[in-house]
Write a protein that holds these residues in place. Sequence first.
Motif, PDB file in Angstrom:
ATOM      1  N   LYS A  69       0.813  -1.204   0.036  1.00  0.00           N
ATOM      2  CA  LYS A  69       0.160  -0.115   0.195  1.00  0.00           C
ATOM      3  C   LYS A  69       0.804   1.264  -0.063  1.00  0.00           C
ATOM      4  O   LYS A  69       0.338   2.363  -0.398  1.00  0.00           O
ATOM      5  CB  LYS A  69      -1.125  -0.039   1.152  1.00  0.00           C
ATOM      6  CG  LYS A  69      -1.837   1.444   1.280  1.00  0.00           C
ATOM      7  CD  LYS A  69      -2.695   1.214   2.660  1.00  0.00           C
ATOM      8  CE  LYS A  69      -3.412   2.435   2.638  1.00  0.00           C
ATOM      9  NZ  LYS A  69      -3.037   3.391   3.046  1.00  0.00           N
ATOM     10  N   GLU A  70       2.187   1.144   0.728  1.00  0.00           N
ATOM     11  CA  GLU A  70       3.181   2.340   0.480  1.00  0.00           C
ATOM     12  C   GLU A  70       3.293   2.799  -0.787  1.00  0.00           C
ATOM     13  O   GLU A  70       3.539   3.920  -0.971  1.00  0.00           O
ATOM     14  CB  GLU A  70       4.284   1.783   1.523  1.00  0.00           C
ATOM     15  CG  GLU A  70       5.252   3.049   1.591  1.00  0.00           C
ATOM     16  CD  GLU A  70       6.412   2.443   2.403  1.00  0.00           C
ATOM     17  OE1 GLU A  70       6.579   2.741   3.390  1.00  0.00           O
ATOM     18  OE2 GLU A  70       7.138   1.571   1.594  1.00  0.00           O
ATOM     19  N   ASP A 129       1.346   3.031  -3.345  1.00  0.00           N
ATOM     20  CA  ASP A 129       0.188   3.973  -3.812  1.00  0.00           C
ATOM     21  C   ASP A 129       0.417   5.308  -3.107  1.00  0.00           C
ATOM     22  O   ASP A 129       0.113   6.195  -3.521  1.00  0.00           O
ATOM     23  CB  ASP A 129      -1.150   3.334  -3.347  1.00  0.00           C
ATOM     24  CG  ASP A 129      -1.314   1.940  -4.420  1.00  0.00           C
ATOM     25  OD1 ASP A 129      -0.843   2.029  -5.607  1.00  0.00           O
ATOM     26  OD2 ASP A 129      -2.011   1.051  -3.606  1.00  0.00           O
ATOM     27  N   ASP A 130       0.664   5.224  -1.627  1.00  0.00           N
ATOM     28  CA  ASP A 130       0.805   6.379  -0.981  1.00  0.00           C
ATOM     29  C   ASP A 130       2.082   7.135  -1.378  1.00  0.00           C
ATOM     30  O   ASP A 130       1.949   8.615  -1.502  1.00  0.00           O
ATOM     31  CB  ASP A 130       1.137   5.953   0.512  1.00  0.00           C
ATOM     32  CG  ASP A 130       0.114   5.191   1.098  1.00  0.00           C
ATOM     33  OD1 ASP A 130      -1.145   5.561   0.757  1.00  0.00           O
ATOM     34  OD2 ASP A 130       0.125   4.612   2.210  1.00  0.00           O
ATOM     35  N   ARG A 190       0.262  -3.562 -10.148  1.00  0.00           N
ATOM     36  CA  ARG A 190      -0.563  -4.084  -9.200  1.00  0.00           C
ATOM     37  C   ARG A 190      -2.107  -4.104  -9.685  1.00  0.00           C
ATOM     38  O   ARG A 190      -2.821  -4.782  -9.459  1.00  0.00           O
ATOM     39  CB  ARG A 190      -0.162  -3.349  -8.014  1.00  0.00           C
ATOM     40  CG  ARG A 190       0.875  -3.787  -7.106  1.00  0.00           C
ATOM     41  CD  ARG A 190       1.337  -3.147  -6.236  1.00  0.00           C
ATOM     42  NE  ARG A 190       0.205  -2.717  -5.180  1.00  0.00           N
ATOM     43  CZ  ARG A 190       0.033  -3.503  -3.948  1.00  0.00           C
ATOM     44  NH1 ARG A 190       0.445  -4.736  -4.042  1.00  0.00           N
ATOM     45  NH2 ARG A 190      -1.170  -3.235  -3.389  1.00  0.00           N
ATOM     46  N   ALA A 193      -1.889  -6.967  -5.401  1.00  0.00           N
ATOM     47  CA  ALA A 193      -2.691  -6.687  -4.200  1.00  0.00           C
ATOM     48  C   ALA A 193      -3.321  -8.254  -4.075  1.00  0.00           C
ATOM     49  O   ALA A 193      -3.949  -8.580  -4.856  1.00  0.00           O
ATOM     50  CB  ALA A 193      -3.565  -5.628  -4.378  1.00  0.00           C
ATOM     51  N   GLN A 230      -8.893  -3.150   3.608  1.00  0.00           N
ATOM     52  CA  GLN A 230      -8.849  -2.229   2.403  1.00  0.00           C
ATOM     53  C   GLN A 230      -7.512  -1.261   3.107  1.00  0.00           C
ATOM     54  O   GLN A 230      -6.902  -0.686   2.293  1.00  0.00           O
ATOM     55  CB  GLN A 230     -10.276  -1.300   2.504  1.00  0.00           C
ATOM     56  CG  GLN A 230      -9.942  -0.077   1.427  1.00  0.00           C
ATOM     57  CD  GLN A 230      -9.636   1.274   2.001  1.00  0.00           C
ATOM     58  OE1 GLN A 230      -9.448   1.301   3.010  1.00  0.00           O
ATOM     59  NE2 GLN A 230      -8.941   2.019   1.007  1.00  0.00           N
ATOM     60  N   GLY A 262      -4.519  -2.090   1.844  1.00  0.00           N
ATOM     61  CA  GLY A 262      -4.147  -2.062   0.285  1.00  0.00           C
ATOM     62  C   GLY A 262      -4.897  -3.477  -0.548  1.00  0.00           C
ATOM     63  O   GLY A 262      -4.486  -3.347  -1.793  1.00  0.00           O
ATOM     64  N   TRP A 263      -5.481  -4.232   0.204  1.00  0.00           N
ATOM     65  CA  TRP A 263      -5.994  -5.603  -0.470  1.00  0.00           C
ATOM     66  C   TRP A 263      -7.111  -5.011  -1.370  1.00  0.00           C
ATOM     67  O   TRP A 263      -7.918  -3.931  -1.103  1.00  0.00           O
ATOM     68  CB  TRP A 263      -6.263  -6.366   0.575  1.00  0.00           C
ATOM     69  CG  TRP A 263      -5.256  -6.927   1.397  1.00  0.00           C
ATOM     70  CD1 TRP A 263      -3.903  -6.515   1.239  1.00  0.00           C
ATOM     71  CD2 TRP A 263      -5.137  -7.740   2.334  1.00  0.00           C
ATOM     72  NE1 TRP A 263      -3.154  -7.129   2.190  1.00  0.00           N
ATOM     73  CE2 TRP A 263      -3.809  -8.049   2.986  1.00  0.00           C
ATOM     74  CE3 TRP A 263      -6.393  -8.532   3.152  1.00  0.00           C
ATOM     75  CZ2 TRP A 263      -3.581  -8.986   3.976  1.00  0.00           C
ATOM     76  CZ3 TRP A 263      -5.896  -9.405   4.080  1.00  0.00           C
ATOM     77  CH2 TRP A 263      -4.570  -9.456   4.582  1.00  0.00           C
ATOM     78  N   HIS A 264      -7.574  -5.833  -2.378  1.00  0.00           N
ATOM     79  CA  HIS A 264      -8.489  -5.751  -3.286  1.00  0.00           C
ATOM     80  C   HIS A 264      -9.761  -6.476  -2.853  1.00  0.00           C
ATOM     81  O   HIS A 264      -9.723  -7.670  -2.552  1.00  0.00           O
ATOM     82  CB  HIS A 264      -8.210  -6.098  -4.586  1.00  0.00           C
ATOM     83  CG  HIS A 264      -9.149  -5.709  -5.582  1.00  0.00           C
ATOM     84  ND1 HIS A 264     -10.494  -6.501  -5.858  1.00  0.00           N
ATOM     85  CD2 HIS A 264      -9.370  -4.836  -6.444  1.00  0.00           C
ATOM     86  CE1 HIS A 264     -11.233  -6.146  -6.860  1.00  0.00           C
ATOM     87  NE2 HIS A 264     -10.631  -5.038  -7.147  1.00  0.00           N
TER      88      HIS A 264
END
Length: 370
Positions: free
Chosen positions: A2-3, A5-6, A121, A195, A215, A218-220
């Motif tokens: 998820k990092e 995307d951040d 991803r 993800a 979520q 960062g999971w789908h």
Amino acid sequence: MKELDDLLRACGRASGPVVLATVVAVSGSSYRRPGARMLMGADGWLAGGVSGGCLEGDLVRKAFFWTSEGPRVLRYDTTGDTAEDEGGLSFALGCNGVVDILLERWEPGSGDALTFAAEARKKSLRAVVATVYRGPADAVGLRLMLREDGVSAGNLTGALLEPVRAAATEALVRGVPWSGACGGAEVLVEVVEPAPQVVVFGSGFDVAPVVARAQGLGWHLTVVADRPVELLRRRFPQAQAHVASRASEVLEKVPLSERSVVLVMTHSLPQDRELLERLVSLPVRYLGVLGPRARTDRILRELTRTPTAAQLEKLHAPMGLDLGAEGADEIALSIIAEVQAVLAGRDGGRLRERQAPIHADAAAPERRSA
């Protein structure tokens, strides 16, 4: 991840020069492992992290000076045993580790590593990013990027290209990252996994905290229930997909693969029986069922086909770790913790009882060091 995307969101807001810091190698103990990243702006903002907070301040103060003439690798010795005039920066933190960090000026775009990995991803594809961090001066910071659908990118050329390509291709197949010697240089080979694809069957109140926690990682998320799609969207806005389906139709409406995480939370004995009839034989990564063990045992006895030992091995019922959970939020924590352990290939035990190092070894295969 998820990092990732951040970082991209932070970079999109940047109004001036940006420096990217990447942990490329670690010897001994370290809070973050190779592949950890941090972005820094000239006005002092930062996003991400390369340590537990002990190195970031020094990097923010000096990163733009250190990268004024191109990429540079800094070595931080957190044991306090290395003098700065020996080529490292010594911090007496007691972490007993040596961390190499690649610093480089960063310009985001369609061909950069962060964007390449993020796009992979989004497409649910594994990708590999190989970065040269030591070797010929003109090669430091160059990259080769591969995706499992055959797409490639990067700016690495010359004699290093083929050995790095071979190493990156192997990592793409095996899914194992490493850092070390390759073709006369030192290279960080990162594996960027898609993800996790989490499918939750059910629409009860206890599904909401599971969706929220997943979520946040960062999971789908896909929520499936025999309810109108609009109702599911209102009840679970954090999920990326909502599917209205009866248990008998799920295999036609919900794509599942070896990477899928499946959580059965319908609270309906007939629905769970019909779902397990269809799901237990599928080669999914994780299959969990909410409820007492005796309830699931009853369902399994009533299936038309007796599950094999291999099928039962992947079945988690009751799902979750033994945290003494009570209530929906605590149960969600228990479930998500077990899924994370399975995805990481761990058993979810206490770290103080673990005999091996906390982090997996990221060293290069021995044959590449020759």
